[in-house]
Design a protein around this motif. Sequence first.
Motif, PDB file in Angstrom:
ATOM      1  N   ARG A 120      -5.089  10.104   7.538  1.00 23.63           N
ATOM      2  CA  ARG A 120      -5.515   9.543   6.255  1.00 23.63           C
ATOM      3  C   ARG A 120      -4.304   9.240   5.368  1.00 23.63           C
ATOM      4  O   ARG A 120      -4.446   8.675   4.286  1.00 23.63           O
ATOM      5  N   ARG A 151     -11.478   3.543  10.919  1.00 23.21           N
ATOM      6  CA  ARG A 151     -12.138   4.311   9.846  1.00 23.21           C
ATOM      7  C   ARG A 151     -12.475   5.726  10.294  1.00 23.21           C
ATOM      8  O   ARG A 151     -12.943   6.544   9.489  1.00 23.21           O
ATOM      9  N   ILE A 168     -15.327  -2.603   4.383  1.00 22.22           N
ATOM     10  CA  ILE A 168     -13.856  -2.494   4.400  1.00 22.22           C
ATOM     11  C   ILE A 168     -13.286  -3.229   5.622  1.00 22.22           C
ATOM     12  O   ILE A 168     -12.287  -3.940   5.525  1.00 22.22           O
ATOM     13  N   SER A 223     -10.800  -6.458   5.525  1.00 22.44           N
ATOM     14  CA  SER A 223      -9.481  -6.420   6.170  1.00 22.44           C
ATOM     15  C   SER A 223      -9.324  -7.599   7.130  1.00 22.44           C
ATOM     16  O   SER A 223      -8.263  -8.217   7.197  1.00 22.44           O
ATOM     17  N   LEU A 282      -4.947  -2.037   7.810  1.00 18.95           N
ATOM     18  CA  LEU A 282      -5.375  -2.141   6.408  1.00 18.95           C
ATOM     19  C   LEU A 282      -6.664  -1.347   6.201  1.00 18.95           C
ATOM     20  O   LEU A 282      -6.844  -0.680   5.183  1.00 18.95           O
ATOM     21  N   ALA A 283      -7.564  -1.410   7.203  1.00 20.77           N
ATOM     22  CA  ALA A 283      -8.851  -0.702   7.091  1.00 20.77           C
ATOM     23  C   ALA A 283      -8.641   0.808   7.087  1.00 20.77           C
ATOM     24  O   ALA A 283      -9.450   1.546   6.520  1.00 20.77           O
ATOM     25  N   GLN A 284      -7.564   1.265   7.697  1.00 16.81           N
ATOM     26  CA  GLN A 284      -7.293   2.718   7.701  1.00 16.81           C
ATOM     27  C   GLN A 284      -6.965   3.197   6.286  1.00 16.81           C
ATOM     28  O   GLN A 284      -7.134   4.371   5.962  1.00 16.81           O
ATOM     29  N   ASP A 285      -6.509   2.256   5.443  1.00 17.14           N
ATOM     30  CA  ASP A 285      -6.360   2.480   4.009  1.00 17.14           C
ATOM     31  C   ASP A 285      -5.552   3.733   3.672  1.00 17.14           C
ATOM     32  O   ASP A 285      -6.015   4.613   2.943  1.00 17.14           O
ATOM     33  N   THR A 286      -4.344   3.793   4.210  1.00 16.15           N
ATOM     34  CA  THR A 286      -3.476   4.952   3.985  1.00 16.15           C
ATOM     35  C   THR A 286      -2.405   4.602   2.938  1.00 16.15           C
ATOM     36  O   THR A 286      -2.050   3.435   2.788  1.00 16.15           O
ATOM     37  N   LEU A 323       0.932  -5.044  -1.371  1.00 14.04           N
ATOM     38  CA  LEU A 323       0.300  -3.715  -1.325  1.00 14.04           C
ATOM     39  C   LEU A 323       1.230  -2.680  -1.962  1.00 14.04           C
ATOM     40  O   LEU A 323       0.782  -1.760  -2.651  1.00 14.04           O
ATOM     41  N   GLN A 370      -0.432  -2.017  -5.418  1.00 11.16           N
ATOM     42  CA  GLN A 370      -1.309  -0.861  -5.168  1.00 11.16           C
ATOM     43  C   GLN A 370      -0.532   0.418  -4.955  1.00 11.16           C
ATOM     44  O   GLN A 370      -1.113   1.454  -4.610  1.00 11.16           O
ATOM     45  N   LYS A 398       1.343   1.280  -2.555  1.00 17.37           N
ATOM     46  CA  LYS A 398       1.493   1.749  -1.168  1.00 17.37           C
ATOM     47  C   LYS A 398       2.976   1.753  -0.832  1.00 17.37           C
ATOM     48  O   LYS A 398       3.785   1.115  -1.514  1.00 17.37           O
TER      49      LYS A 398
END
Length: 257
Positions: free
Chosen positions: A75, A100, A117, A121, A152-156, A183, A187, A189
Amino acid sequence: MISTHKLYLSAGQRQLVSDLEWQVRQGECWSVIGRNGAGKSTLLRALAGLRAPDAGHVALDNRPLSEWPLAELARQRAFLAQSRSDAFAYSVIETVLSARHPYHDNRYWEDSDDHAIAIKSLEAMEVADLAARDVRTLSGGERQRVAIAAMLAQDTPLLLLDEPANALDLAHQVSVMGIVARLCREQGKTAVMIGHDLTLAHSVSSHALLLKGDGRWLAGTTADVMRADILSEYLGHPIEVIKHGKRSIFIPNEDTQ
Ligand SMILES: Nc1ncnc2c1ncn2[C@@H]1O[C@H](COP(=O)(O)OP(=O)(O)OP(=O)(O)O)[C@@H](O)[C@H]1O
């Protein structure tokens, strides 16, 4: 965010990285630059926790990687490998949904949020129209964009990308690198990516880590380390930097005299 402490990495008898003391802070976008075989992928795998250091350690948020439970680590950081092989007939959407799983502690199946999500992505990578396709039928560039969509979908908070521009056409190289830079900027990241295109790396990165391939390294802002004299030494080839408006263009010198 992520840091290395007295880190040593070797391959066979060769020292790739010696005594690396490196801090990557939240919101920074780093490019790792070096010749083929310099140790870039080896370092990225060590940052991801996929390869143990020969000495020293990597810490994520000041906690050694070895102390992070795997599900929690998944995560925190996403890893884009340099190459991948697809042994099974998964669809594009299934491939992205699998990213996910770190959020599914107590359940097997994804829910509608995961779907939303995943689709978002895929749209960001302009491959949403391929959602139902078997990943094994995709072109190299399409497969690469699906892999980045999964990331991107893993959203870490931390993104580790090994040659994200690989196999992409010019327009997608620019858009994918632009997405990573945004990002970081918008955001918060953090990204560490490997790339061989110096002009593209310079345009999207805030910082660069240069690897010489014999253990030596140099880390700093792109302004400090992506200089013609330094890059020429680290890449073993004379490089010229040409200013074009706000941009810097890096050209390998072809003069063989
Ligand atoms: N299992 C192994 N045994 C011996 N040498 C290895 C092993 N794995 C990797 N190497 C060597 O380690 C060196 C570093 O490899 P790495 O993949 O990190 O380089 P890289 O900088 O990412 O290169 P490229 O730009 O070509 O992707 C290479 O010379 C490679 O041949």
